[in-house]
Design a protein around this motif. Sequence first.
Motif, PDB file in Angstrom:
ATOM      1  N   ARG A  44       0.839  -1.212   0.000  1.00  0.00           N
ATOM      2  CA  ARG A  44       0.000   0.000   0.000  1.00  0.00           C
ATOM      3  C   ARG A  44       0.873   1.260   0.000  1.00  0.00           C
ATOM      4  O   ARG A  44       0.522   2.266  -0.641  1.00  0.00           O
ATOM      5  CB  ARG A  44      -0.955  -0.018   1.195  1.00  0.00           C
ATOM      6  N   ASN A  52       1.862   1.816  -3.497  1.00  0.00           N
ATOM      7  CA  ASN A  52       0.752   2.352  -4.295  1.00  0.00           C
ATOM      8  C   ASN A  52       0.536   3.840  -4.039  1.00  0.00           C
ATOM      9  O   ASN A  52       0.099   4.576  -4.933  1.00  0.00           O
ATOM     10  CB  ASN A  52      -0.540   1.580  -3.987  1.00  0.00           C
ATOM     11  N   ARG A  73      -1.980   5.416  -7.051  1.00  0.00           N
ATOM     12  CA  ARG A  73      -3.025   4.582  -7.630  1.00  0.00           C
ATOM     13  C   ARG A  73      -3.801   3.906  -6.501  1.00  0.00           C
ATOM     14  O   ARG A  73      -3.495   4.092  -5.312  1.00  0.00           O
ATOM     15  CB  ARG A  73      -2.439   3.554  -8.588  1.00  0.00           C
ATOM     16  N   ASP A  74      -4.805   3.118  -6.877  1.00  0.00           N
ATOM     17  CA  ASP A  74      -5.662   2.457  -5.892  1.00  0.00           C
ATOM     18  C   ASP A  74      -4.813   1.697  -4.877  1.00  0.00           C
ATOM     19  O   ASP A  74      -3.947   0.900  -5.243  1.00  0.00           O
ATOM     20  CB  ASP A  74      -6.601   1.489  -6.622  1.00  0.00           C
ATOM     21  N   ASN A 109      -5.428  -0.715  -2.998  1.00  0.00           N
ATOM     22  CA  ASN A 109      -5.642  -2.151  -2.879  1.00  0.00           C
ATOM     23  C   ASN A 109      -5.315  -2.912  -4.152  1.00  0.00           C
ATOM     24  O   ASN A 109      -5.677  -4.086  -4.277  1.00  0.00           O
ATOM     25  CB  ASN A 109      -7.101  -2.415  -2.471  1.00  0.00           C
TER      26      ASN A 109
END
Length: 451
Positions: A225, A228, A233-234, A236
């Motif tokens: 995470r 990310n 970005r997302d 998950n």
Amino acid sequence: MSLLKKCFFLGAIFISVGLIAQEQELLSKDDAIKLALLNNFDIKIARNQVDVAKNNKSVLNSGYLPTVTATSGANYSRDDSTIEFPGQTLDDGSPRPDLSLYKAEAQRYNSVVNVNYTLFDGLGRLYTYKQLKEQYQLSELQARETIENTLLQLFSVYFEVARLTENKNVLQQALEISTQRITRAEYSFEYGQNTKLDILNAQVDVTNDSINLLNTLQQLENTKRDLNVVLNRDLNVGFEVDTLISFIPKLQLEELVSQAQMNNVAILQSQKNLTINEYDIKVSRSGYLPTVGLNGTYGWNLNQSAPSAFFPGTNNENWNFGLGASLTWNLFDGGGTTVRMKNAKIAYETQELVLEQIELQVERDIQNALAIYENRLNIFQIQEQNVLTNQNNFDRSKEQFQLGRITSIEFRQAQINLLNAQTNKNLAKYDAKLAELQLLQLTGQLLNIQI
């Protein structure tokens, strides 16, 4: 098979199935770089700042183009008046009557275009224009520094994901070995070859290995995470990372280090600031010279006057065209220009000192980074050899354990030694690679080398 053993066995299967289910597409190093360059917030902000500097260096902001202004206006007035003629009489001797003017309207219209152009301003705008170009190049260097720092942050997290991924695999293997020990211990106990203590020891080891694996899995998910977030970005989105690492050949690295003073972004920024300060001196000096300007006007006026008691109304239309030139020479401004000149020279001298300081600091940082990198690379090579030694020791211990020549405690110690050696090697590998990237940043080659 005992209930406790079944629980541990099912737990191991559950974890293994979960790990398989979590397999995702590979996020390569190149893909990570592309996503960061495209999406990272800091890089986007840096690019916006470069765009602002690009706009500032445009000829539209240089002062070289003339200014053109257009103005127009309209006025309307209406008068209602009564004019008296006291003591005046007509031809027949009667008093002259009052004269009333009602709705006496007047309009005025005008429109003019003014053009002004500075022909010469003591070369101030020339040096200002050059200064803006240098500031644009400085903003590009600042954006490059942001990108370099972002890539270091990116790979710091990326390699942590890779390290935890390799640790996960190592711990999963350790759990599988400990689970197999339970089966062996229970069979041996059933045939009277060992005591219940061996089963309990194996169960304790499975418990510890399961907890270590679960903690590592949690750390891995958290770190993914974090990555990310860097990629914007997302949070998950699932992925796997590349765990293969290659190091730059020593001769190539030495060549990059030898060119560091020419490519280091901090030194380049300081040099650019020195050039900007040099233009500050020239801009200040322009205050001693005169300013020559040209101007032109083209206008139209229409005046429609209302009739009065004695004159009829008129319409007056006028077209006007004019040219002019001006020379302004500030012979003495109270010493302001002199003060600005002195301060600009002091700022230039200060920036020279800053440049010398940064060059010395960069040289120190490079030598330190090179020593750290070489040390970590040596540690990694030692840890690689240590893994081979412990792997050999574990294989022999496994054979001896299966033959019943060593106890489960001795076998477990060999397993722990191998586990520690493998995780230490993983840590040393990525520490060495990060040290290499930090060294590449100092040499100014982080964006030019295949990572």
